[in-house]
Design an enzyme around this catalytic site. Structure first.
Site, PDB file in Angstrom:
ATOM      1  N   ASP A 133       2.008  23.260  -0.072  1.00 21.79           N
ATOM      2  CA  ASP A 133       2.401  23.067  -1.252  1.00 21.79           C
ATOM      3  C   ASP A 133       3.553  21.879  -1.461  1.00 21.79           C
ATOM      4  OD1 ASP A 133       2.437  22.822  -4.277  1.00 21.79           O
ATOM      5  OD2 ASP A 133       3.680  24.826  -4.612  1.00 21.79           O
TER       6      ASP A 133
ATOM      7  N   SER B 282       0.754  -1.309  -0.004  1.00 20.89           N
ATOM      8  CA  SER B 282      -0.235   0.098   0.001  1.00 20.89           C
ATOM      9  C   SER B 282       0.930   1.050   0.054  1.00 20.89           C
ATOM     10  CB  SER B 282      -0.997  -0.109   1.287  1.00 20.89           C
ATOM     11  OG  SER B 282      -1.888   1.070   1.260  1.00 20.89           O
TER      12      SER B 282
ATOM     13  N   HIS C 113      -7.058  -5.603  -0.684  1.00 22.71           N
ATOM     14  CA  HIS C 113      -6.178  -4.614  -0.455  1.00 22.71           C
ATOM     15  C   HIS C 113      -5.282  -5.428   0.337  1.00 22.71           C
ATOM     16  CE1 HIS C 113      -4.015  -0.893  -0.771  1.00 22.71           C
ATOM     17  NE2 HIS C 113      -3.711  -0.881   0.517  1.00 22.71           N
TER      18      HIS C 113
END
Length: 447
Positions: A372, A172, A425
């Site tokens: 950012d 993952s 998963h």
């Protein structure tokens, strides 16, 4: 230099001496060590922390190393026994396994709030933030806990072990880190294995999927899984609707915090794993006013104060040169917003920082949502990473959409891809040794 060094090894890059301890488990030899690493691998922000790892192998083993990178972000590696994790025995047939606690987790200078103080941070940041300025300061520190920093930590661990290369297994989010490894240090990786962990990159920056697009796909998958769950357990929808209505008034949990509707919706993360629908069914079968329900409800939450980085940094793990800014909430379809029985997976909601055990992290989470983020993966670098790799892509993955994983796989020049609906998963763990065995044989071109 640690005891594993050989005469072909490179010297550690200023990592300093490692602290070691060894012991035996049934059939296993375990060596533990920690090394100091810089907080900021890419700039000049001062500070350091310790990174901890275990090397697990058969007594006297000289096999090559396999680094295991755990899912998350913000979750430590397995604590191994002879039969846990279930794939360990297969891995030890060919490797010594390095269980790395990623920075901020486990024994790697863990981040959390204990006895009213933030742990794992400089003294100036130890008071839980009560103002925007304090939240901004702590958030600035936590910007150094993403996959790029984890990979640089791993490089120092590799050098401390005295090996020029090792193989890497990423589950993952660990796969996101593994892809960063191929982006930045392909020469250090002998083989790469991805299990449900190929993030959305795109062939060029113009084609890179937005975070909103990624989460739109995961919402679609979770809506489908929710409806499948309700068909299988016909009373589940009514129970979830009643629970969501009850939680709107605040559902008190054993730690004194209160769960809200977003916490109820997050029970859907159970549907993304083998055996999860049954777990959710039996949880909903309990009396909502029983101690067992309240304890089990709290334990079933994916995001908690135990591993706050999992929630605080979750959306940033996808952010490849962009801000994340609550992308999962932005992408929530109208039908899901109007129907509390359509559940979430790993969709972080702002509400979980207003109620529940993560309240102290609300300001930090908002600051990080507007950050950012630097680029993690560059298509041109990945296309030049001539590393033998194998990846399992789960057809109906609740967390990592297969379409984007397959597009990313096309960037890697030497990857073999296995697409299957046999597992969810958590297939690496749920399959015992089957998934890892096949990936190892794939990378050797035996499959």
């Amino acid at each position: 230099m640690l005891m594993w060094a050989d005469d072909t090894a490179e010297a550690p890059a200023g990592s300093g001496p490692a602290r070691t301890r060894s012991y035996r488990l049934p059939g296993l030899h375990v060596e533990e060590f920690s090394i100091p690493v810089p907080l900021d691998h890419f700039g000049d922000r001062p500070g350091s922390l310790e990174v901890f790892a275990r090397v697990v192998g058969a007594p006297g083993s000289t096999k090559p190393f396999l680094l295991y990178l755990q899912g998350g972000p913000g979750v430590e590696a397995f604590r191994t026994t002879a039969d846990s994790p279930p794939w360990l025995a297969r891995a030890l047939e060919d490797y010594r396994v390095v269980m790395l606690d990623q920075r901020g987790t486990g024994r790697s200078t863990p981040i959390g709030i204990v006895d009213g103080a933030v742990t794992g941070v400089p003294n100036a940041l130890r008071t839980p933030p009560r103002s925007d300025a304090e939240a901004d300061a702590l958030a600035a520190h936590l910007t150094h806990y993403r996959a790029d920093a984890i990979v640089e930590d791993a490089e120092l661990v590799r050098q401390a072990l005295g090996t020029r290369t090792w193989s890497v297994l990423g589950q993952s989010f660990g796969g996101f880190c593994t892809l960063r490894y191929l982006n930045s240090h392909p020469g250090s990786v002998a083989q790469a294995f991805f299990t449900g962990g190929l993030p959305a990159v795109g062939r060029t920056s113009a084609e890179q999927p937005t975070l909103t697009e990624v989460y739109e796909r995961t919402w679609e998958t979770m809506a489908r899984k929710s409806r499948d769950f309700h068909r299988r357990f016909p009373q589940s929808r009514e129970r979830l609707l009643a629970l969501a209505e009850r939680s709107a008034q605040g559902l008190e949990l054993p730690d004194g915090s209160h769960a809200g509707p977003a916490h109820v919706r997050l029970l859907g993360h159970l549907l993304g794993a083998s055996g999860g629908p049954e777990r959710l069914h039996y949880l909903l079968d309990l009396d909502v006013d029983s101690a067992s329900f309240r304890a089990d409800f709290a334990a079933a939450q994916p995001y908690s104060a135990r591993n706050p980085l999992y929630a605080v940094l979750h959306e940033s793990c996808w952010a490849n040169g962009v801000t994340s800014y609550w992308a999962a909430e932005s992408a929530m379809p109208g039908e899901v917003r109007e129907d509390p029985s359509l559940l979430a997976g790993e969709h972080v909601a702002q509400e979980i920082f207003r109620t529940g055990g993560l309240r102290a992290w609300e300001g930090v989470a908002h600051t990080l949502a507007a950050h950012d983020w630097p680029v993690l993966w560059e298509p041109s670098r990945l296309a030049a990473a001539e590393v033998p790799a194998a990846a399992i892509v789960y057809f109906d993955d609740a967390y990592v959409p297969r379409e984007y994983s397959l597009a990313t796989a096309e960037l890697l020049p030497d990857v073999r891809v296995w697409v299957t609906n046999e597992y969810e998963h958590n297939g690496l763990r749920a399959s015992g040794s089957a998934v890892l065995d096949r990936l190892i044989r794939m990378v050797r071109d035996e499959v």
